[in-house]
Design an enzyme around this catalytic site. Structure first.
Site, short mmCIF file in Angstrom:
data_model
loop_
_atom_site.label_atom_id
_atom_site.label_comp_id
_atom_site.label_asym_id
_atom_site.label_seq_id
_atom_site.Cartn_x
_atom_site.Cartn_y
_atom_site.Cartn_z
CB THR A 187 -51.54 -13.05 6.01
OG1 THR A 187 -51.64 -11.77 5.30
CG2 THR A 187 -51.95 -14.32 5.09
CE LYS A 213 -54.87 -12.02 3.56
NZ LYS A 213 -53.13 -11.75 2.85
CB THR A 234 -51.55 -9.23 -0.84
OG1 THR A 234 -49.95 -9.75 -0.85
CG2 THR A 234 -51.61 -8.65 0.43
CD GLU A 323 -48.22 -5.74 6.22
OE1 GLU A 323 -48.34 -6.84 5.91
OE2 GLU A 323 -47.28 -4.82 5.39
CG ASN A 453 -43.89 -4.90 5.46
OD1 ASN A 453 -44.25 -5.81 4.91
ND2 ASN A 453 -44.93 -3.86 5.61
CB SER A 458 -37.11 -12.68 11.09
OG SER A 458 -36.42 -11.75 10.26
#
Lengths: 458, 458
Positions: A187, A213, A234, A323, A453, A458
């Site tokens: 992802t 992942k 997740t 991230e 995040n 969006s």
């Protein structure tokens, strides 16, 4: 009209065009075909969940023989549909299964009754690829989904994507095929997470492959299917081997391994509703004597250790790809009264926003480490005068003590900067109370994390 | 040589020259002199801890009469020197004290034996301002420090600063003097936090003034001095009143109030080593009949409620000024089986990095709220089909349901954006299990938070 904060946020966002920190693609490289376990046919395709047709979003792993299966699922109370369904397949099948199907792009979480039907449709379509097919009414496929929550799967696209694998040319056994599966898991991951190895137990050779992942919503707490807890989308992983292992022993080895690997990592401290790790052991190796804890504890111990260190390697990849992460930091807590105490402190340090922003700032701020350490309720009272903190470089050079028995050291700031500017290092806390220790793996908290995040939907 | 991450970080830092979001100075305004409690002389000066001579760093509150005193201290295992010393003064003095001294710029935490000596030096210098002075060997001053940890106080500058207050012209009783004390509390705060009020119990009029500070390392867990836990430098507050309250009743009212105010806020989820709230009640009001739980429970209940709502107002100011915060968000959890369950979920939602970055992005991401809710171990199992989530605007207009009894609503994104672009709003989670509820106050997680805390010591 946009709020002032939003306007400012947009302005910052526009200044950040790439992920911060060094690229991480070097953590993915070709692996020898001979290191992948025998008896598995695997593949990955773009089935249409994601818009971009060059991105894989569906992966399949089929075992040619019946296999022992075990799994750990998150303890989150909101259990995504694929988790509910996989638990049921595992339970009904008595710890046996032959297939794993995974999709990315949509987590099939908080999707009610429709979500369950869709997960079962994925199972049935994959079952139909098995030769021979499962007995009437039985299922042998475990299912995993990851991505956005609260949306229904585009199930007809997915089922078509699964059915396309009846063309055997879409399946393979070597690196190329496995890499497709690993890509189908991704992802916000920036590289596919795939590892394989050859290992030996009592002179016999086996192979193991693993994929996982995850990059955000990472602070798993998973237990075996029977645990009271349950599961968002997740941390997903699977490990398959051509060793033969009894179902019970496979589950007990996995539970041990997961506590020391996937349950000991944190990106942002948030636990997901979909966290799942699945293991298959199909016995397709030339030497396929079944490993079982009660009949051969020595072989079982050896297998458990191999599985654990393999799981730790896979788990670390998730943190490395956290991230916005620019650092990979090992948190070691030593000298605790109990393992549980050591683990609680390591977890707390790993999730502290103040510690993680200091790591991003490359600041040896031991005061924040200490404040985090002291905030955890323990089984034995901490004695501040026995606590020591040091930063340990990954290149084997000398550690840098910053606090020794409760007294701050005069810190060589040049040396501190040298250690902290590396991608990898360790923070070690010695409590001086006992002999128990635990490790956690964490990353820094960066502007990029906030960007990713603050703008996910969006 | 700087690492690539550091270089990037420097680049971003240089693009941010001001705190993001709207200015918050309007949360500080003049208060009527007549609303401040009688019988207190207060002042604040620059004594030299901070470099900039226009910034106050030392504050003093003196009661003209002996007062009942009570306090709550953080449960962190690393207890800063001023906390150890204040606990001892309170214990030796049997819940009586006449003075509070506070410095900012240095937390006097992890400073060993020297730190304790310095804290006592502050106590003794302040005691010497009292008229009459305390009895031989006794102390009547409570001490608080906030700022950088692991550094010793510049004690001679501080003592000189305290001694300067023997000049009564440096002390006052009205807004101007109280504002100086409030400024002396500030570290990364962007406005002084000062409130006062007049309240009535059984027809008799009393006054109360309160100050607090804090912007980062805010997730207090404070208990009365006798609790097993202990305390780094961040949430400090004091409340003084001219009501007469017995020491025991003052402590029990404070413990109740702190649980529902300062212990129910979170900026970054990090608990400090110095968190302290002190209350003095000197009975200088015209009507000074002592309030005590056992002799007049009605008056006591009224006082406890006044203290609690005043403490909630002060606590909210800290969240509003949270480091980098652009939002003030109330998290309400209703329909829980127990108050403890409701509190745990409200705390977990308030500290979730994913929820807080979504707030910054003004994204109604209920999936993250749900994942946080489900990750908390509770006394009663959650039933996903009974859980509802809504966003409630602060302007009294209609709430926006996003999840109703486990089913996602079709969300009007324009309306969602309208609510989330405001500075204030509420996230409400209904569990549907029981009748217990709890509230937490939190803020968003912004680029600015990362900047402030990646660069704190520089």
């Amino acid at each position: 009209m946009a709020s002032p904060a939003r306007t400012l946020w947009k302005r910052f966002s526009s200044t950040i065009t790439t992920r911060s920190g060094p690229s991480k693609v070097h953590h993915h490289a070709p692996l020898p075909d001979s290191s992948f376990p025998k008896g598995y046919l695997v593949g990955g395709v773009h089935c249409g969940i994601k818009k971009n047709a060059s991105i894989l979003d569906l992966g399949i792993i089929l075992s040619e023989k019946p296999a022992s299966a075990a799994a750990c699922f998150t303890r989150n109370a909101f259990k995504a549909a694929p988790v509910v369904v996989s638990q049921e397949v595992l339970e009904r099948g008595g710890g046996r299964a032959r297939a794993i199907v995974v999709n990315s792009g949509c987590a099939n979480a908080v999707t009610g009754k429709q979500g369950l039907e869709d997960a079962w449709a994925m199972v049935r379509a994959t079952d139909a690829l098995l030769d021979p097919p499962p007995q009437e009414g039985a299922s042998e496929t475990l299912v995993m989904s990851t991505g956005v929550i609260g949306q229904n799967l585009p199930i007809s696209k997915i089922v078509s994507g699964i059915e396309a694998h009846s063309d055997k040319a879409k399946l393979g056994t070597g690196f190329e095929a496995w890499e497709k599966v690993a890509r189908a898991f991704m992802t916000t991951d920036t590289f596919p997470k795939l590892r394989s190895m050859v290992f030996t137990i009592k002179g016999k050779e086996y192979r193991m492959a693993g994929i996982d992942k995850g990059a955000g919503m990472i602070h798993p707490d998973m237990g075996p299917p029977t645990s009271t807890g349950q599961l968002h989308a997740t941390l997903l992983g699977c490990i398959v081997t051509d060793a033969a292992v009894s179902s019970e022993s496979l589950q007990s080895a996995l539970t041990y391994a997961v506590d020391r690997s996937f349950n000991s990592i944190s990106v942002d401290g948030d636990m997901s509703t979909n966290d799942t790790i699945i293991v298959l052991a199909n016995g397709a190796a030339a030497s396929s004597e079944e490993i079982d804890e009660s009949t051969d504890p020595v072989a079982y111990e050896a297998f458990k250790q191999e599985l654990t260190s393999f799981a730790i390697d896979l788990a670390k990849l998730v943190v490395r790809d956290g991230e916005g992460a620019t650092k990979f930091v090992t948190v070691t807590v030593e000298g605790a009264h109990t393992y549980a105490d050591a683990r609680k402190i390591a977890s707390r340090i790993s999730t502290s926003a103040l510690v993680k922003t200091a790591l991003y700032g490359e600041d040896a701020n031991w005061g924040r480490i200490l404040a985090a350490t002291g905030s955890v309720p323990l089984s034995a009272l901490l004695d501040p005068n026995r606590v020591s903190v040091s930063f340990v470089p990954a290149d084997g050079s000398a550690p840098l003590p910053v606090l020794v028995n409760g007294e701050p050291e005069k810190v060589d700031e040049v040396r501190a900067k040298e250690i902290l500017s590396a991608e990898d290092f360790e923070m070690r806390v010695q409590l001086g109370l006992g002999s128990a220790s635990a490790q956690y793996y964490t990353c820094d908290l960066s502007y990029e994390y906030v960007r990713i995040n603050g703008d996910y939907r969006s």
